[in-house]
Structures are given as C-alpha cells and as structure tokens.
Design an enzyme around this catalytic site. Structure first.
Site, PDB file in Angstrom:
ATOM      1  CD  GLN A  38      -0.501 -16.785 -27.567  1.00  0.00           C
ATOM      2  OE1 GLN A  38      -1.715 -16.796 -27.396  1.00  0.00           O
ATOM      3  NE2 GLN A  38       0.281 -15.837 -27.078  1.00  0.00           N
ATOM      4  CD  GLU A  39       4.117 -18.865 -33.211  1.00  0.00           C
ATOM      5  OE1 GLU A  39       4.524 -17.733 -33.499  1.00  0.00           O
ATOM      6  OE2 GLU A  39       4.834 -19.703 -32.642  1.00  0.00           O
ATOM      7  CB  SER A  40       0.164 -14.980 -36.917  1.00  0.00           C
ATOM      8  OG  SER A  40      -0.879 -15.888 -37.286  1.00  0.00           O
TER       9      SER A  40
ATOM     10  CE1 TYR B 288       3.500 -19.573 -29.427  1.00  0.00           C
ATOM     11  CE2 TYR B 288       4.147 -21.750 -28.654  1.00  0.00           C
ATOM     12  CZ  TYR B 288       3.775 -20.905 -29.676  1.00  0.00           C
ATOM     13  OH  TYR B 288       3.677 -21.397 -30.958  1.00  0.00           O
TER      14      TYR B 288
END
Length: 662
Positions: free
Chosen positions: A511-513, A618
């Site tokens: 999810q972050e990168s 998120y």
C-alpha cells in the site's frame, strides 16, 4: 500477426535491448538519445519552446519520439496552426500521445467556444476521462440536439473541488435553458462551502444570484458574524446564504451551528434546507467523533434530501452508536451507484440481519453478502466471513501462453511506457501504460491480456504497474501478480528477528510504495516503507543502528530494517492492535490514540469512522492485503476479522504510552 512473426519480432527486440534478462540494465545505460529526451523533459517543465524545437530532430527514431514530439507541440498548442495540430494527430495516430494532445486541444477549443471544431473532434477522443472536456461536450449536445444532459452535468460539476470553465459553462447554459434550477446551483454552493472552497461556491451563486455572490467571501471569513447581522431571511437567496453560513460554521463548531439552527434559523428555512443543514452538522460532528452526531442526523426528516456523502456519514454515525435501523434507512436512500459500493452493500446486509423481522429480510441480507463476497478487498473479505467462509487462495488462472506474452511484449504503448519508466520518466510511463491497458481505449484489454501485461511488468520488476494491472482483471485472479513479494529473504528475515508478522509488513509495503524502491512522497517519505527522515533518525537510534545517515534510507535493507523496526514499536505501543498501528503509521500515533477514545467498537466499524478518507482507505487496504499475504505465506485459510478485533480506550490505565513515538 502469426506466432512465427511474433517470435521474429521478439528476436529483433532482444537485439535492440528491449527484451531479455538484461533489458532493464540496457535500457538504463546512458546513450545520447536518452539524454536528449531527459533534457527535453526539463525544457518542457520550464516551458522552453525554443529548446524543445531545437532538440526534437535528435529524437527521430527513438522509442520515445512520440513523447518528445508531444512535449514540443504542447508548449505551442495555443499558437500552432490547425494544420500542424492535425499533422501531429495523423503522425502519431492510435498512440496515447495522439489522444493526449487531442484532450489538450479540446480544452482549448472549449475555452475559445469553437464549438464546430470541438464537435467534429470530440468523437475521435478515446480516453474520455477529462471532466472538463466532458462538460464542454455536454454543452454542445444540449446546443445541437436539445438533449437533456442535466443529471450528468450536475454529477460532474458537483464532483469538482475547484471551479473550471467547462463545467461552470455548461451549468450556466443549462440554467438559462431551464434544465437545472436554483436548488441545483445552491447545492453546488453548499458542497463547495462544505469543502472549504469559496471560489466555486461564489461561481455557483454568481449564476443564480449575482448581486449576492460577493457575500460568499464574507460568509467564508466569519460565518457567525454574518448570521448575527442577518436575523431575518425572507427571500430564497437570503435563506440559502444563511445555509452556507451554517455549513461554514459547522466545520469548526458543529454544536454552535446546531444551536443557531435550532433556536433561530429552523423556522425560516424550508424543509429541504433544514434537512441538508442538519446533515452537514451531523457529518461534521461525526468527523470529530462526537457521540451526538447521530442525534443531529435524527433531525433529518427526509433522507432523500441528503446526497450520498452525507448519507455515508449518517451510516458511520449510526454504526458508532449501534443504530442499525438508521444504517438501513440511510443505505437504502443512497443513489443506485452508491448502493453498489461494497462498503454500503456490506453494512446494509449487516443492518438487515440485525433488524430482520422475517425470513425474507434474512435471505435478502445473505443475497447482498453473496453479491460481493470474494478475496478482492476489505468488505468483500468480511462478506466471505459473514457467510461462514474463510479467506483462501483463489485458483490460479491457466498459465499464460507464449503467444499471449509475446503480444504484450510487442504492444507499442507498453514498450514506450516500460522504456520511459526504466529511464526515470515514471509519471510519463505510468500514464501511457494505463492508457494502453485501459478497457475504454480501442483494443482495450480483456482479462488474459491484462494478465500478460502485468506479467511483462513483473518480469521487469516494475511492481506498481504489475499490481495495478493485475488488480483490474474481473474474473481471473492471479495472486502471484497481485501480491508479489520482492526482497522476500530480507523482509521475512527482518520481520522474524523482531517477531513481526511478515504478511503485515508486505501488506503495508504494497500500500505504501507498491514496491517502488525509490518512491518518495510529496511530504518527503522515502523508500519501500515510506519512512520520514525524522522518523528514520529516531528509529535508527531505538533499534541500535548507530552509524545511520539520512542518505541510507533509500538502501533496501536499511529501509526495511527501519520501517519494520518502527512498525514493531508502533504495534507494541498499541497493544498489538493492527488497525490502530496501521492508522498510526499513516496519520501519526497521536491521532490514532485520539480516535480510539469512545465506545468499544468492532474494528470494522472503528475503521469506517476514521475521519481522514486517506487513512480510512489505507487501514482497510493494508489489513486486506495482510490477510491475503498471510494466505500466500502460510497456505492456510485466514480470517480478516481475527486481525481486526475490537477497539476502544487503552486496556490498562497504567500501561505506558511511548510519548516520543513520532
């Protein structure tokens, strides 16, 4: 093209370095033409027309020549003769950059009110994803055929956070033709004021009540003073200005706005105006996690007077207070489009189950759950579990054939996109990749073609395109593509060393990168786990990394070590609660601590009530990812609900809080 011809082309590509195990290194190796492209990118950013025109001839024959030609033409589009524009469109016919330039040209034609040329060109526009262009098109449809385009125009106009020429123009045109009315315009002003956007609010009021539009700025600056000075609202416009002031006041003081509405303004407003204003007050109270939010929504006498956003907040407030009948009524009042959203399908099913008075309602709830149950996302997984099923690995699709892989390889748009990404032009490459795989373009891809394109990206280790492309398949789900595990040895080892679930680490990184190694956010977070510089420095000390320097944060092993170390510290601080820790990782520990105060809730309800949409999404995505990664890593059935648990105030009043946790 025959398969033998495809193989011949693949061989030719291998000779040029665009295919094969060393393609990544060869594409990135410096060469003069690549340097020219990169120089043109900088000239385009600066708007340097002369430099772009000088450099363009040096890109002839380069795989990214269409991009270079687009940059050069785009900077001259406002002054270029029509024949030259059409020459570009003809030269690069069928490509992303033909459609990109046509998009830009259509915007200019709309602003110039050149409706004859616009009408002729619009049918050739393939992307159809620019709202302003679509608004201009709706205006031409209304002019040429007197078609009723009001509903689509309102939907597009309402969705825009800032004023633009196209959607404002079509609103003015439809208002003059009496296809949209005063309430439609005031609703746009209300939405804009609620979003803290005074300019589009003023633009909407300008159409309906131009003599009063200047007061929008006064309302935005000091709504309470405005309400104090204007005690009587005898005209429709004055009433609506009072509604705007109450909406603006509610943003910071929902209880004060409620008091003024109850004691002074309620009797002066229409039923629709009262309902909308109570809805906004309820939304703002729910956003602040106030327990009285549901009571404000209870004052809304007609749910159909609210839009989908306000109804969504009514659902959240009711969930927080366990008011299942209100959840049911609010979800039933949503538009048909919103009713299909898995979130509202799930909560409607839960509400039906909780309030069922006969077997028919129970069966309806089961039918709703079955309609979304899958491994695809947060609510889809929860629906599976409500139906008594576990989350398991889906059956893998049939292996891609050599023909399918080769067809992806020779796709010109994918070739250009991959080349651009691998020479450092990621935004440009991403846009062309998305266009080339989009179902709305000619030759748009079916499931098998999307899997082949995703496979191409995976093989080149362009993980974000791999994941995003594979995510779009409808029936065929390939978990190896959707949930890849780069750096598996590093991640699993680091997670194991600190007793952290590697599935959780992978769920967060995805999810972050999207596993983009050099990813950097607009706020400065870096690397796989998107760690902020100050957080990295603090964490390095905590985990004993004594020789850490800021430039090391982009090193894969260092980034994983610091990211997992910080995640473990956050998880421990929140007593092992993954939802709380995940929210803290995204929005900061202090916010997550504040959000947990209040009633004890099942974590799915708590997550749905997170005020920030980014953090709300998120948390859901990270925990859904985590559950699927756990299924891959363990090859055992999994439970999302078990990971969620319940959330409320800290269990132990004496448990220490890591106050310096950044």
């Amino acid at each position: 093209m025959k398969f033998t011809q495809i193989l011949t082309l693949v061989g030719a590509l291998a000779m040029t370095g665009l295919w094969g195990p060393h393609a990544h290194a060869q594409v990135q190796s410096p060469n003069k033409a690549d340097d020219v492209i990169l120089e043109m990118q900088q000239a385009f950013k600066k708007g340097d027309k002369n430099r772009l025109s000088t450099l363009l001839p040096q890109t002839r024959g380069h795989v990214l020549e269409p991009l270079a030609a687009y940059w050069e033409m785009r900077t001259r589009l406002d002054s270029a003769p029509e024949s030259e524009i059409r020459g570009f469109l003809s030269s690069y016919a069928g490509s992303y950059y033909e459609d990109r330039l046509r998009n830009d040209w259509l915007l200019q034609l709309g602003k110039r009110r050149d409706w004859a040329t616009f009408t002729a060109e619009y049918p050739r526009y393939r992307m159809r994803d620019d709202r302003e262009v679509r608004c201009y098109a709706l205006a031409t449809e209304a002019m040429n055929s007197k078609a009723n385009v009001a509903e689509e125009a309102k939907r597009l106009w309402y969705a825009l956070r800032e004023a633009d020429d196209g959607c404002t123009y079509v609103a003015e045109h439809l208002h003059s033709g009496k296809q949209i009315n005063g309430l439609d315009l005031w609703r746009k002003a209300r939405l804009a004021m609620d979003a803290n956007r005074p300019r589009p609010a003023k633009a909407a009021v300008d159409i309906e009540a131009p003599r009063l539009s200047e007061q929008v700025a006064l309302i935005h600056a000091d709504p309470e003073q405005y309400l104090d000075k204007r005690i009587i609202a005898i005209t429709r416009s004055r009433k609506e200005l009072a509604v705007l002031a109450l909406i603006r006041l509610a943003a910071n003081q929902p209880d004060k706005a409620a008091e003024l509405l109850e004691k002074r303004w309620s009797i002066q407003l229409s039923a629709e105006e009262r309902n909308w204003t109570w809805g906004v007050i309820g939304k703002q109270a729910a956003w602040k996690l106030q327990d009285n939010a549901a009571s404000y929504f209870a004052k809304v006498q007609k749910d159909s007077d609210l839009n989908d956003e306000l109804l969504g907040w009514k659902v959240r407030a009711a969930l927080r207070m366990g008011q299942w009948r209100q959840v049911l009524s609010a979800t039933q009042a949503m538009s048909p489009e919103s009713q299909k959203d898995p979130a509202w399908v799930y909560w409607r099913a839960r509400a039906l189950t909780a309030t069922a008075q006969d077997n028919a309602q129970k069966l309806e709830a089961q039918s709703l759950l079955r309609s979304i149950a899958s491994v695809r996302g947060f609510y889809e997984q929860l629906a599976l579990e409500e139906l008594g099923q576990s989350i398991t690995l889906p059956e893998r699709p049939l292996a891609l054939t050599p023909q399918e892989k080769a067809a992806a390889l020779i796709n010109p748009g994918l070739q250009r996109a991959m080349y651009a990404i691998q020479m450092g032009l990621r935004p440009e490459g991403n846009r062309e990749w998305n266009y080339s795989t989009n179902l709305h373009t000619p030759g748009g891809m079916n499931d098998r073609e999307l899997l082949a394109a995703a496979d191409l990206a995976c093989q080149r280790q362009v993980w974000d395109r791999c994941i995003n492309t594979s995510d779009r398949t409808k029936d065929a789900i390939d978990f190896d593509q959707r949930f890849p595990m780069p750096l598996r040895e590093i991640v699993v080892r680091r997670a194991g060393d600190i007793k952290l679930d590697p599935a959780y680490v992978y769920g967060l990184i995805r999810q972050e990168s999207r596993f983009v190694m050099d990813a950097r956010s607009h706020v400065g977070a870096s690397g796989l786990m998107q760690v902020m510089p100050a957080t990295a420095k603090w964490t390095a000390k905590k985990i004993g990394m004594t020789q850490f320097t800021p430039d090391q944060i982009t090193d894969r092993e260092v980034n994983v070590a610091i990211g997992t170390g910080y995640l473990k510290l956050v998880l421990d601080d929140f007593e092992g609660s993954m939802p709380l820790a995940t929210a803290a990782y995204n929005a900061g520990p202090s916010r997550s601590r504040n959000w947990r105060n209040g009633p004890v809730l099942e974590a799915a309800i708590w997550a749905e009530n997170i005020p920030f949409q980014e953090t709300r999404d998120y948390v859901k995505k990270v925990l859904s990812n985590t559950t699927n990664y756990a299924a891959i890593l363990t090859r055992q059935p999994q439970s999302l609900k078990a990971r969620l648990g319940s959330i409320g105030p800290r269990n132990s009043p004496v448990a220490e809080v890591n106050k310096d946790l950044p």
